[in-house]
Design a protein around this motif. Structure first.
Motif, short mmCIF file in Angstrom:
data_model
loop_
_atom_site.label_atom_id
_atom_site.label_comp_id
_atom_site.label_asym_id
_atom_site.label_seq_id
_atom_site.Cartn_x
_atom_site.Cartn_y
_atom_site.Cartn_z
N ASP A 182 0.83 -1.21 0.00
CA ASP A 182 0.00 0.00 0.00
C ASP A 182 0.86 1.26 0.00
OD1 ASP A 182 -2.33 -1.50 0.00
OD2 ASP A 182 -2.76 -1.18 2.14
N ILE A 183 1.91 1.26 0.81
CA ILE A 183 2.80 2.42 0.87
C ILE A 183 3.56 2.57 -0.45
CG2 ILE A 183 4.78 3.45 2.06
CD1 ILE A 183 3.83 1.95 4.61
N SER A 184 4.00 1.46 -1.01
CA SER A 184 4.73 1.50 -2.28
C SER A 184 3.83 2.01 -3.41
CB SER A 184 5.27 0.12 -2.64
OG SER A 184 6.25 -0.28 -1.72
N ARG A 185 2.57 1.57 -3.41
CA ARG A 185 1.62 2.02 -4.44
C ARG A 185 1.37 3.53 -4.37
NH1 ARG A 185 -2.21 -1.90 -2.81
NH2 ARG A 185 -1.27 -3.86 -3.38
N ALA A 186 1.57 4.09 -3.17
CA ALA A 186 1.37 5.52 -3.00
C ALA A 186 2.59 6.32 -3.49
CB ALA A 186 1.10 5.84 -1.53
N GLY A 187 3.62 5.60 -3.98
CA GLY A 187 4.75 6.29 -4.59
C GLY A 187 6.03 6.29 -3.76
N PHE A 188 6.06 5.57 -2.66
CA PHE A 188 7.26 5.51 -1.82
C PHE A 188 8.04 4.24 -2.12
CE2 PHE A 188 4.27 8.19 0.37
CZ PHE A 188 5.05 9.25 0.81
N SER A 189 9.34 4.39 -2.36
CA SER A 189 10.18 3.23 -2.63
C SER A 189 10.53 2.53 -1.32
CB SER A 189 11.47 3.66 -3.33
OG SER A 189 12.27 4.42 -2.43
N LEU A 190 10.96 1.28 -1.43
CA LEU A 190 11.39 0.56 -0.23
C LEU A 190 12.57 1.26 0.43
CD1 LEU A 190 11.14 -3.24 -1.17
CD2 LEU A 190 9.61 -1.89 0.27
N ILE B 10 3.10 1.37 10.83
CA ILE B 10 1.64 1.55 10.83
C ILE B 10 1.30 3.04 10.75
CG2 ILE B 10 -0.45 1.33 12.24
CD1 ILE B 10 0.74 -1.38 13.22
N ASP B 11 2.04 3.88 11.48
CA ASP B 11 1.81 5.33 11.41
C ASP B 11 2.04 5.85 9.99
OD1 ASP B 11 1.11 5.54 14.06
OD2 ASP B 11 3.11 6.18 14.72
N ILE B 12 3.12 5.39 9.35
CA ILE B 12 3.38 5.79 7.97
C ILE B 12 2.23 5.35 7.07
CG2 ILE B 12 4.88 5.40 5.96
CD1 ILE B 12 7.24 5.19 7.98
N TRP B 13 1.80 4.08 7.24
CA TRP B 13 0.71 3.54 6.43
C TRP B 13 -0.56 4.38 6.58
CZ3 TRP B 13 -4.03 1.44 7.87
CH2 TRP B 13 -4.73 0.78 6.87
N MET B 14 -0.91 4.75 7.84
CA MET B 14 -2.11 5.54 8.07
C MET B 14 -2.00 6.92 7.43
SD MET B 14 -3.44 4.54 11.92
CE MET B 14 -2.10 5.35 12.75
N ASN B 15 -0.84 7.55 7.54
CA ASN B 15 -0.65 8.88 6.93
C ASN B 15 -0.68 8.83 5.41
OD1 ASN B 15 -0.43 10.44 9.30
ND2 ASN B 15 1.68 9.79 9.58
N VAL B 16 -0.06 7.81 4.83
CA VAL B 16 0.03 7.70 3.37
C VAL B 16 -1.32 7.33 2.77
CG1 VAL B 16 1.00 6.28 1.52
CG2 VAL B 16 2.50 7.21 3.28
N THR B 17 -2.02 6.38 3.40
CA THR B 17 -3.29 5.90 2.82
C THR B 17 -4.50 6.71 3.26
OG1 THR B 17 -3.65 4.31 4.62
CG2 THR B 17 -2.42 3.54 2.68
N GLY B 18 -4.36 7.43 4.37
CA GLY B 18 -5.50 8.18 4.90
C GLY B 18 -6.53 7.28 5.57
N ARG B 19 -6.14 6.05 5.85
CA ARG B 19 -7.06 5.09 6.47
C ARG B 19 -6.82 5.00 7.97
NH1 ARG B 19 -6.15 0.17 2.45
NH2 ARG B 19 -7.70 -0.88 3.72
N ASP B 20 -7.80 4.49 8.68
CA ASP B 20 -7.75 4.35 10.13
C ASP B 20 -7.06 3.04 10.51
OD1 ASP B 20 -9.80 3.57 12.82
OD2 ASP B 20 -8.66 5.43 12.74
N ARG B 21 -6.57 2.98 11.73
CA ARG B 21 -5.89 1.78 12.22
C ARG B 21 -6.81 0.56 12.18
NH1 ARG B 21 -1.27 1.45 15.73
NH2 ARG B 21 -1.08 -0.66 16.46
#
Length: 107
Positions: free
Chosen positions: A30-38, A70-81
């Motif tokens: 999900d984070i990678s799809r948002a444009g962030f590389s590994l 998880i914090d990065i994932w929530m910020n990048v995707t805009g989704r809740d925990r």
């Protein structure tokens, strides 16, 4: 005699319990799809890129690193925990013993 004091133990089966774990593969995808590389994710978490590859292959991060991811994932995707990708890692019945004292037992 001890036979009158013997307790019968029966087992009742409680419904199936699912134990979940975070699906780190989907989190990283999900984070990678948002444009962030590994490499970028690894830099932000202060871990090696190979560590992230290990997580994608089934390993789990340490607690504090997982929380940061998880914090990065929530910020990048805009989704809740509550929407965090999870997989069932174990299914089990819980056996709860019920002790029944014989009605003829003496105290």
């Amino acid at each position: 005699m001890f036979s009158s004091e013997i307790m019968r133990v029966q087992e009742s089966i409680v419904p199936l319990v699912n134990i979940y774990k975070t699906d780190w593969f989907k989190v990283l995808c999900d984070i990678s799809r948002a444009g962030f590389s590994l490499q970028t994710i690894a830099y932000e978490l202060d871990v090696a890129t190979s560590t992230l590859i290990g997580w994608k292959q089934g390993a789990s991060p340490r607690h504090h690193t997982g929380e940061a991811l998880i914090d990065i994932w929530m910020n990048v995707t805009g989704r809740d925990r509550k929407e965090l990708p999870r997989v069932v890692c174990k299914r089990a019945f819980i056996h709860k013993p019920l002790c029944i004292v014989s009605p003829n037992s003496e105290k």
